[in-house]
Scaffold this motif. Structure first.
Motif, PDB file in Angstrom:
ATOM      1  N   VAL A 117      34.158  48.674  57.251  1.00 39.80           N
ATOM      2  CA  VAL A 117      34.810  49.651  56.206  1.00 39.80           C
ATOM      3  C   VAL A 117      34.042  49.294  54.911  1.00 39.80           C
ATOM      4  O   VAL A 117      33.195  48.527  54.621  1.00 39.80           O
ATOM      5  CB  VAL A 117      36.417  49.311  55.784  1.00 39.80           C
ATOM      6  CG1 VAL A 117      37.064  49.682  56.893  1.00 39.80           C
ATOM      7  CG2 VAL A 117      36.363  47.623  55.546  1.00 39.80           C
ATOM      8  N   LYS A 118      33.964  50.258  54.033  1.00 36.85           N
ATOM      9  CA  LYS A 118      33.541  50.056  52.579  1.00 36.85           C
ATOM     10  C   LYS A 118      34.790  50.107  51.810  1.00 36.85           C
ATOM     11  O   LYS A 118      35.563  50.917  51.901  1.00 36.85           O
ATOM     12  CB  LYS A 118      32.413  51.056  52.092  1.00 36.85           C
ATOM     13  CG  LYS A 118      31.081  50.824  52.870  1.00 36.85           C
ATOM     14  CD  LYS A 118      30.130  51.505  52.024  1.00 36.85           C
ATOM     15  CE  LYS A 118      28.662  51.447  52.464  1.00 36.85           C
ATOM     16  NZ  LYS A 118      27.773  52.037  51.908  1.00 36.85           N
ATOM     17  N   ALA A 119      34.890  49.185  50.871  1.00 30.31           N
ATOM     18  CA  ALA A 119      36.092  48.925  49.950  1.00 30.31           C
ATOM     19  C   ALA A 119      35.790  48.677  48.702  1.00 30.31           C
ATOM     20  O   ALA A 119      34.686  47.956  48.281  1.00 30.31           O
ATOM     21  CB  ALA A 119      37.065  47.939  50.676  1.00 30.31           C
ATOM     22  N   LEU A 120      36.332  49.066  47.803  1.00 27.85           N
ATOM     23  CA  LEU A 120      36.417  49.104  46.266  1.00 27.85           C
ATOM     24  C   LEU A 120      37.415  47.912  45.900  1.00 27.85           C
ATOM     25  O   LEU A 120      38.456  48.171  46.013  1.00 27.85           O
ATOM     26  CB  LEU A 120      36.448  50.375  45.432  1.00 27.85           C
ATOM     27  CG  LEU A 120      35.909  50.408  44.086  1.00 27.85           C
ATOM     28  CD1 LEU A 120      34.729  49.802  43.792  1.00 27.85           C
ATOM     29  CD2 LEU A 120      36.535  51.810  43.291  1.00 27.85           C
ATOM     30  N   VAL A 121      36.968  46.898  45.383  1.00 23.99           N
ATOM     31  CA  VAL A 121      37.817  45.855  45.070  1.00 23.99           C
ATOM     32  C   VAL A 121      37.395  45.034  43.771  1.00 23.99           C
ATOM     33  O   VAL A 121      36.430  45.252  43.266  1.00 23.99           O
ATOM     34  CB  VAL A 121      37.899  44.641  46.127  1.00 23.99           C
ATOM     35  CG1 VAL A 121      38.061  44.980  47.677  1.00 23.99           C
ATOM     36  CG2 VAL A 121      36.334  43.897  46.201  1.00 23.99           C
ATOM     37  N   LYS A 122      38.557  44.540  43.185  1.00 22.07           N
ATOM     38  CA  LYS A 122      38.394  43.584  42.144  1.00 22.07           C
ATOM     39  C   LYS A 122      36.924  42.537  42.304  1.00 22.07           C
ATOM     40  O   LYS A 122      37.469  41.682  43.186  1.00 22.07           O
ATOM     41  CB  LYS A 122      39.614  42.861  41.398  1.00 22.07           C
ATOM     42  CG  LYS A 122      40.526  44.094  41.058  1.00 22.07           C
ATOM     43  CD  LYS A 122      41.849  43.286  40.863  1.00 22.07           C
ATOM     44  CE  LYS A 122      42.988  44.338  40.226  1.00 22.07           C
ATOM     45  NZ  LYS A 122      44.253  43.676  39.834  1.00 22.07           N
ATOM     46  N   LYS A 123      36.372  42.453  41.452  1.00 23.84           N
ATOM     47  CA  LYS A 123      35.116  41.489  41.604  1.00 23.84           C
ATOM     48  C   LYS A 123      35.559  40.024  41.576  1.00 23.84           C
ATOM     49  O   LYS A 123      35.328  39.052  42.400  1.00 23.84           O
ATOM     50  CB  LYS A 123      33.918  41.575  40.617  1.00 23.84           C
ATOM     51  CG  LYS A 123      32.785  40.925  40.774  1.00 23.84           C
ATOM     52  CD  LYS A 123      31.798  40.973  39.980  1.00 23.84           C
ATOM     53  CE  LYS A 123      30.578  40.295  40.161  1.00 23.84           C
ATOM     54  NZ  LYS A 123      30.766  38.611  40.344  1.00 23.84           N
ATOM     55  N   GLU A 124      36.430  39.708  40.629  1.00 19.11           N
ATOM     56  CA  GLU A 124      37.113  38.571  40.495  1.00 19.11           C
ATOM     57  C   GLU A 124      38.025  38.198  41.760  1.00 19.11           C
ATOM     58  O   GLU A 124      37.501  36.923  42.057  1.00 19.11           O
ATOM     59  CB  GLU A 124      37.980  38.554  39.142  1.00 19.11           C
ATOM     60  CG  GLU A 124      38.366  37.018  39.064  1.00 19.11           C
ATOM     61  CD  GLU A 124      39.276  36.870  37.644  1.00 19.11           C
ATOM     62  OE1 GLU A 124      39.802  35.869  37.272  1.00 19.11           O
ATOM     63  OE2 GLU A 124      39.513  37.915  37.095  1.00 19.11           O
ATOM     64  N   GLU A 125      38.812  38.871  42.323  1.00 18.56           N
ATOM     65  CA  GLU A 125      39.498  38.484  43.451  1.00 18.56           C
ATOM     66  C   GLU A 125      38.422  38.262  44.625  1.00 18.56           C
ATOM     67  O   GLU A 125      38.811  37.415  45.360  1.00 18.56           O
ATOM     68  CB  GLU A 125      40.358  39.610  43.758  1.00 18.56           C
ATOM     69  CG  GLU A 125      41.773  39.544  42.726  1.00 18.56           C
ATOM     70  CD  GLU A 125      42.734  40.757  43.012  1.00 18.56           C
ATOM     71  OE1 GLU A 125      42.527  41.104  43.827  1.00 18.56           O
ATOM     72  OE2 GLU A 125      43.699  40.634  42.536  1.00 18.56           O
ATOM     73  N   TYR A 126      37.607  39.102  44.794  1.00 17.68           N
ATOM     74  CA  TYR A 126      36.586  38.920  45.729  1.00 17.68           C
ATOM     75  C   TYR A 126      35.886  37.811  45.802  1.00 17.68           C
ATOM     76  O   TYR A 126      35.510  36.917  46.601  1.00 17.68           O
ATOM     77  CB  TYR A 126      35.509  40.218  45.836  1.00 17.68           C
ATOM     78  CG  TYR A 126      34.696  40.231  47.063  1.00 17.68           C
ATOM     79  CD1 TYR A 126      35.231  40.479  48.460  1.00 17.68           C
ATOM     80  CD2 TYR A 126      33.196  39.764  46.845  1.00 17.68           C
ATOM     81  CE1 TYR A 126      34.192  40.488  49.484  1.00 17.68           C
ATOM     82  CE2 TYR A 126      32.421  39.611  48.213  1.00 17.68           C
ATOM     83  CZ  TYR A 126      32.946  40.124  49.159  1.00 17.68           C
ATOM     84  OH  TYR A 126      32.348  39.869  50.632  1.00 17.68           O
ATOM     85  N   ASP A 127      35.371  37.497  44.751  1.00 17.89           N
ATOM     86  CA  ASP A 127      34.573  36.267  44.463  1.00 17.89           C
ATOM     87  C   ASP A 127      35.275  35.041  44.635  1.00 17.89           C
ATOM     88  O   ASP A 127      34.931  33.833  44.960  1.00 17.89           O
ATOM     89  CB  ASP A 127      33.900  35.994  43.074  1.00 17.89           C
ATOM     90  CG  ASP A 127      32.870  37.140  42.940  1.00 17.89           C
ATOM     91  OD1 ASP A 127      32.252  37.537  44.030  1.00 17.89           O
ATOM     92  OD2 ASP A 127      32.337  37.442  41.991  1.00 17.89           O
ATOM     93  N   ASN A 128      36.499  35.059  44.222  1.00 18.24           N
ATOM     94  CA  ASN A 128      37.603  33.593  44.219  1.00 18.24           C
ATOM     95  C   ASN A 128      38.784  33.825  45.288  1.00 18.24           C
ATOM     96  O   ASN A 128      39.847  33.498  44.901  1.00 18.24           O
ATOM     97  CB  ASN A 128      38.161  33.488  42.924  1.00 18.24           C
ATOM     98  CG  ASN A 128      36.942  33.122  41.925  1.00 18.24           C
ATOM     99  OD1 ASN A 128      36.277  32.291  41.951  1.00 18.24           O
ATOM    100  ND2 ASN A 128      36.666  34.048  41.038  1.00 18.24           N
ATOM    101  N   ARG A 129      38.470  34.634  46.400  1.00 11.11           N
ATOM    102  CA  ARG A 129      39.368  34.989  47.118  1.00 11.11           C
ATOM    103  C   ARG A 129      40.064  33.639  48.019  1.00 11.11           C
ATOM    104  O   ARG A 129      39.333  32.895  48.364  1.00 11.11           O
ATOM    105  CB  ARG A 129      39.016  35.776  48.475  1.00 11.11           C
ATOM    106  CG  ARG A 129      37.782  35.377  48.989  1.00 11.11           C
ATOM    107  CD  ARG A 129      37.462  36.642  50.176  1.00 11.11           C
ATOM    108  NE  ARG A 129      36.118  36.292  50.799  1.00 11.11           N
ATOM    109  CZ  ARG A 129      34.819  36.099  50.213  1.00 11.11           C
ATOM    110  NH1 ARG A 129      34.680  36.613  49.098  1.00 11.11           N
ATOM    111  NH2 ARG A 129      33.837  35.840  51.105  1.00 11.11           N
ATOM    112  N   LEU A 130      41.476  33.969  47.829  1.00  8.31           N
ATOM    113  CA  LEU A 130      42.185  32.467  48.533  1.00  8.31           C
ATOM    114  C   LEU A 130      42.659  33.061  49.927  1.00  8.31           C
ATOM    115  O   LEU A 130      43.263  31.936  50.648  1.00  8.31           O
ATOM    116  CB  LEU A 130      43.580  32.366  47.689  1.00  8.31           C
ATOM    117  CG  LEU A 130      43.261  32.041  46.139  1.00  8.31           C
ATOM    118  CD1 LEU A 130      44.268  31.916  45.282  1.00  8.31           C
ATOM    119  CD2 LEU A 130      42.218  30.757  46.325  1.00  8.31           C
ATOM    120  N   PHE A 131      42.727  34.216  50.307  1.00  3.87           N
ATOM    121  CA  PHE A 131      43.316  34.664  51.432  1.00  3.87           C
ATOM    122  C   PHE A 131      42.424  35.338  52.409  1.00  3.87           C
ATOM    123  O   PHE A 131      41.264  35.768  51.927  1.00  3.87           O
ATOM    124  CB  PHE A 131      44.418  35.629  51.333  1.00  3.87           C
ATOM    125  CG  PHE A 131      45.449  35.172  50.310  1.00  3.87           C
ATOM    126  CD1 PHE A 131      46.421  34.402  50.593  1.00  3.87           C
ATOM    127  CD2 PHE A 131      45.534  35.766  49.037  1.00  3.87           C
ATOM    128  CE1 PHE A 131      47.446  34.077  49.668  1.00  3.87           C
ATOM    129  CE2 PHE A 131      46.489  35.306  48.231  1.00  3.87           C
ATOM    130  CZ  PHE A 131      47.428  34.403  48.553  1.00  3.87           C
TER     131      PHE A 131
END
Length: 250
Positions: A117-131
């Motif tokens: 997939v290609k997905a549009l995500v929040k950069k901050e959540e992607y860089d600091n993902r916890l899950f």
């Protein structure tokens, strides 16, 4: 040679169009969400056999926000766009960066399907993902993938309610089930095993049918039939034990 360069030119133009679309979507989303940076990333998503899966949506109630789960239908190369802010476990189209993590949510069973997939995500959540899972504002399933045996070997263990010993798929089982479907492959495999032990095809079919696609139990039945043959028990007596008392075979 001309066709080769023509194809490359078309592919290059398509990449430009896709990149342009992605940048346009980033800008549009960010304009509606000031202070939030969105980026396009790649990953993997699991779905049910019909390309449906469960999506979480926030639902406004009188005093609070509940989260409602609905079934979402996906199509290859068709974008899905979310209303509202994506948030892991609460809202959005969920996917994982690595295919291994997808198996936590959609275990490999020859029915669930997997896509790049290609997905549009929040950069901050992607860089600091916890899950392991990520929530997307927009997602595009663009290529189906089929896992290799070693990637899913740990998930290829069938348990039984009627027999305590689980059955571990071999690589041969994996490839056969991949080609024919799990139910058809194992039905043919175990019928063939009983026929090789000297039983008729009809009896073998009846015995396997009563196992109700319980792979671990079917394997146990074959082991019992083999032991009875090794002990010199007649085929008629073996047939009676396997067919007449199949639910009592321990």
């Amino acid at each position: 040679m001309f066709d080769f360069f023509k194809k490359k030119t078309i592919e290059k133009k398509m990449d430009i169009i896709k990149t342009s679309y992605e940048k346009q979507q980033e800008s549009m989303v960010e304009s509606k969400s000031p202070g939030k940076k969105y980026i396009w990333v790649e990953g993997f998503k699991g779905t049910q056999e019909n390309m449906c899966c469960t999506v979480t949506y926030p639902k406004m109630c009188e005093f609070s926000i509940n989260h409602e789960r609905k079934t979402e239908q996906y199509e290859l190369n068709v974008p899905k766009i979310l209303e509202g802010d994506p948030a892991v476990g609460r809202n959005g189209f969920h996917f994982c960066k690595d295919l291994d993590d997808v198996f936590r949510y959609y275990p490999f069973d020859f029915h669930n399907r997997y896509f790049k997939v290609k997905a549009l995500v929040k950069k901050e959540e992607y860089d600091n993902r916890l899950f392991a899972a990520l929530a997307a504002k927009e997602i595009i399933l663009y290529e189906e993938v089929f896992p290799e045996y070693e990637e899913v070997k740990q998930d290829l263990k069938c348990t039984s309610k009627r027999y305590h010993e689980p059955y571990q798929f071999t690589e041969e089982d994996f490839n056969g089930a991949k080609e024919m479907g799990k139910e058809v492959y194992f039905k043919n495999k175990f019928i063939g095993a009983l026929v090789k032990l000297g039983h008729s095809h009809l009896l073998s079919e009846l015995v396997v049918e009563q196992c109700s696609c319980d792979v671990a139990y079917m394997k146990h039945i074959i082991d019992v039939a083999t032991a009875l043959k090794d002990e010199g028990v007649s085929r008629d007596t073996t047939a009676y034990i396997l067919l007449g008392g199949i639910h009592e075979v321990k």
